[in-house]
Design an enzyme around this catalytic site. Structure first.
Site, PDB file in Angstrom:
ATOM      1  N   TRP A  29      46.940  56.951  86.467  1.00 21.17           N
ATOM      2  CA  TRP A  29      45.347  56.837  86.884  1.00 21.17           C
ATOM      3  C   TRP A  29      44.418  55.994  85.862  1.00 21.17           C
ATOM      4  O   TRP A  29      43.806  55.277  86.320  1.00 21.17           O
ATOM      5  CB  TRP A  29      44.849  58.043  87.329  1.00 21.17           C
ATOM      6  CG  TRP A  29      45.566  58.585  88.536  1.00 21.17           C
ATOM      7  CD1 TRP A  29      46.073  59.837  88.551  1.00 21.17           C
ATOM      8  CD2 TRP A  29      46.175  58.171  89.727  1.00 21.17           C
ATOM      9  NE1 TRP A  29      46.516  60.212  89.715  1.00 21.17           N
ATOM     10  CE2 TRP A  29      46.656  59.049  90.470  1.00 21.17           C
ATOM     11  CE3 TRP A  29      45.808  56.822  90.359  1.00 21.17           C
ATOM     12  CZ2 TRP A  29      47.135  59.149  91.693  1.00 21.17           C
ATOM     13  CZ3 TRP A  29      46.270  56.650  91.781  1.00 21.17           C
ATOM     14  CH2 TRP A  29      46.913  57.382  92.233  1.00 21.17           C
ATOM     15  N   ASP A  30      44.906  56.449  84.526  1.00 12.85           N
ATOM     16  CA  ASP A  30      44.273  55.715  83.663  1.00 12.85           C
ATOM     17  C   ASP A  30      44.644  53.998  83.910  1.00 12.85           C
ATOM     18  O   ASP A  30      43.677  53.238  83.435  1.00 12.85           O
ATOM     19  CB  ASP A  30      44.700  56.195  82.318  1.00 12.85           C
ATOM     20  CG  ASP A  30      44.124  57.376  81.960  1.00 12.85           C
ATOM     21  OD1 ASP A  30      42.824  57.592  82.125  1.00 12.85           O
ATOM     22  OD2 ASP A  30      44.353  58.133  80.995  1.00 12.85           O
ATOM     23  N   LEU A  31      45.696  53.779  83.821  1.00 15.51           N
ATOM     24  CA  LEU A  31      46.134  52.469  83.875  1.00 15.51           C
ATOM     25  C   LEU A  31      45.669  51.639  84.940  1.00 15.51           C
ATOM     26  O   LEU A  31      45.169  50.463  84.853  1.00 15.51           O
ATOM     27  CB  LEU A  31      47.893  52.218  83.652  1.00 15.51           C
ATOM     28  CG  LEU A  31      48.344  52.790  82.472  1.00 15.51           C
ATOM     29  CD1 LEU A  31      50.000  53.086  82.678  1.00 15.51           C
ATOM     30  CD2 LEU A  31      48.139  51.807  81.163  1.00 15.51           C
TER      31      LEU A  31
END
Lengths: 405, 405
Positions: free
Chosen positions: B164-166
């Site tokens: 989700w960060d990426l």
């Protein structure tokens, strides 16, 4: 949906997640997206999850708000129609998103003969153009050997999230706007290729994992432990599972205070000669010494009491819940918020569907729009974009070169 | 790196993956990125993986090619310098990427008083602005309860990829260009918020999983099986693991032919009254009947023989390998390709670092650029962007309001 990209027109010939989600992101910020499918639907028209009647919830999720044109792409006349739509004139048109191979009638070289400033964004599997999907790229990259606990031995554990597909779709949407901006300024169109495998490999490089493997070797399995700082799942007294994380010094000190572990942690620090608050990495190095303290402290408290303490100390944590529990009961993940609109979908089901994940605060969010029925906009698009007469459109139907919903 | 966004200037005050990778993507397509950090480094300056000396491979991966300015952000004079950099004039400047809270001196309302057309892209954790990281969002969304085999009972299995960060970083880069395009056309700046949790929830909605859970309940654990079509890991005669996938009809028929399973599959189809080639979902419904056929056929062949057959029939597959094996020996994931440039990094290590994951075919790819040392560009940026004199910059150093590398 936000009217941020209004006027931009994108044509999509694509299937599965990456390229269709790229066009969906553009659509949800206001672009017009014309999706061309073969008559009867493309390779992803029946992709699971499906309703009991076999309608794809996946397809209708990925194609929300697009205009659907159904064309027999196996015949020259149908192919020419698709090419005409892709290369139609207009300063804000001529943007094409696809995952078709570079060879063939949808190749950029052929298309750009008809519109030299065409921007083609092509999602590939491997960088050489060979097919790949999320699961095969992930297997090749080693993440399934890092996932799960040591008890898995040499068995891989696959991710269930199509992470590289999703990431590639978002990155391709970014690359599309970059290429379109460049064209606005220079007049130059071009092909942009976005291989799933390059997105994955570059991501691991950006987060330091390639430097790590080259200098330190493969990362072993760490189970549910967060790499390089403090984090793991713990079980509460009432048998719920919580994920607890402390990366910054403040997160760590808040967590230690919340659980009244300061004396025990200080004793451990003295014994080990380390300072956990100042060095997140030491919390990872000594995790086997730390985890039992937290297991006992968290295991002594029911979730409600733990929540109270964690909230009072701004601990970074979440309870584990199923997706069903999340959307039914977690206000942070509510489907009632403006992010979602409850719509009637082509499957016949009525349910909340998400709009753009970003909020543009100077513009009013408009409700999400459902996916089309296959071929719903065939006639309208042929008339509007290619200026075909009703008689000509009728001929194309009679010859079964196009179809409507 | 590609010179696609040349001229665009972005200022970043951010840490960890999502917001810094957003700015990295912009940088790798040619934008100038000025990263402002506290003197001594921000919260992510020591994030793992690290070298034995403690230098962060993560930090230097996420900040490649950025200009680094180190400012004491706890003092009013330092804060004003940061605000001046963020709001500096110029039609291609005034783009700010951050994950700082909306309150405080980096809030959009305050900043836009100094530059009304500022574009602020703010990555949030939860949509209400409360902190969250990949691991806590993922726990709340239920994916760890879908990952791994039934043997895990009610224990979650965390993903190791900060997916989700990426994804949020890539999506935020897209949102940045959308907002900047809108400003170019209308003169209107604005704040754009991108919550990690909304990116995650919208992604599950786009792929049909929210419709699925609302209408059919929670998806159970399917181990390594691909959902909704044919796919799983299998073990070869020489004890290698391969991921084999068949979603389309052609992938399925190629796989069946490659393994000479046509008669066995036909017998099973007759017994079950199904047609696997025409309906990918039936391959999933009847996977427990199908898998043993494939286990035996694949288990009878060493990897080399299997590879030959799979390549001859265009099977969608990959061998499982560790990341170390992947980057050392897999030509599809080679670090020699133009995607990578071998550079000397601030950690002192020399290793290949990735540039932009997309290739822009009308522009020559330029080599990737290493991360700066912290504060490396403090003086140059203050002189160039704010036109501060050497004397004034000297005073700021004397007062310890800024620092250099």
């Amino acid at each position: 949906m936000f009217p941020i990209l209004s006027g931009l027109r994108v044509v999509e010939c694509a299937s599965f997640i990456a390229a269709p989600s790229c066009a969906l992101h553009l659509r949800q910020l206001g672009a017009e997206v014309i999706r061309i499918d073969p008559v009867g639907g493309g390779m992803d028209f029946g992709r699971w999850p499906v309703t009991p009647q076999g309608d794809s919830l996946y397809w209708e999720g990925l194609n929300k708000g697009k205009r659907s044109v159904a064309i027999d792409l196996s015949r020259p006349e149908g192919r020419q129609l698709a090419v005409d739509l892709i290369t139609a004139p207009g300063p804000d048109a001529g943007v094409f998103v696809t995952n078709h191979p570079q060879k063939g009638f949808l190749g950029h070289a052929a298309l750009s003969r008809q519109r030299p400033d065409l921007v083609t964004v092509r999602v590939l599997g491997w960088r050489d153009g060979a097919p790949a999907v999320d699961y095969t790229v992930n297997a090749a990259l080693g993440l399934p050997y890092m996932t799960g606990g040591a008890g898995n031995g040499d068995d891989p554990v696959n991710h269930v999230l199509p992470a590289w597909d999703l990431m590639t779709g978002a990155y391709a949407a970014f690359a599309t706007l970059a290429a379109e901006r460049h064209r606005q300024r220079t007049g130059q169109g071009q092909e942009v290729t976005v291989p799933l495998s390059d997105v994955a490999l570059a991501s691991l490089g950006h987060t330091g994992q390639i430097a790590e493997v080259l200098s330190q070797g493969d990362r072993p399995r760490y189970g549910n432990a967060l790499f390089g700082a403090f984090g793991r799942n713990f079980r509460t007294a009432d048998d719920r599972q919580v994920m607890v994380v402390a990366i910054t010094g403040r997160q760590w000190s808040g967590l230690v205070q919340a659980l009244e572990l300061a004396p025990a942690v200080a004793a451990l620090e003295a014994a080990l000669g380390v300072a956990f608050e100042a060095d997140e990495g030491q919390r990872f190095v000594h995790r086997e010494a730390l985890f039992p303290l937290f297991e006992r402290a968290i295991g002594a408290l029911p979730l409600a009491a733990l929540r109270q303490r964690f909230e009072a100390h701004a601990v970074l944590w979440s309870v584990y819940q199923t997706l069903g529990q999340a959307v039914a009961g977690d206000p942070r993940l509510s489907l009632d918020e403006p992010l979602f609109s409850t719509l009637q979908h082509p499957s016949g089901l009525r349910y909340p569907a998400p709009g753009a994940a970003a909020s543009f605060h100077a513009s009013a969010r408009q409700p999400a729009v459902p996916a089309p029925r296959l071929g719903e906009h065939t006639d309208a698009v042929l008339a509007e974009v290619l200026s075909l007469s009703p008689a000509r459109i009728g001929q194309l139907h009679d010859a079964k070169i196009v179809a409507s919903a």
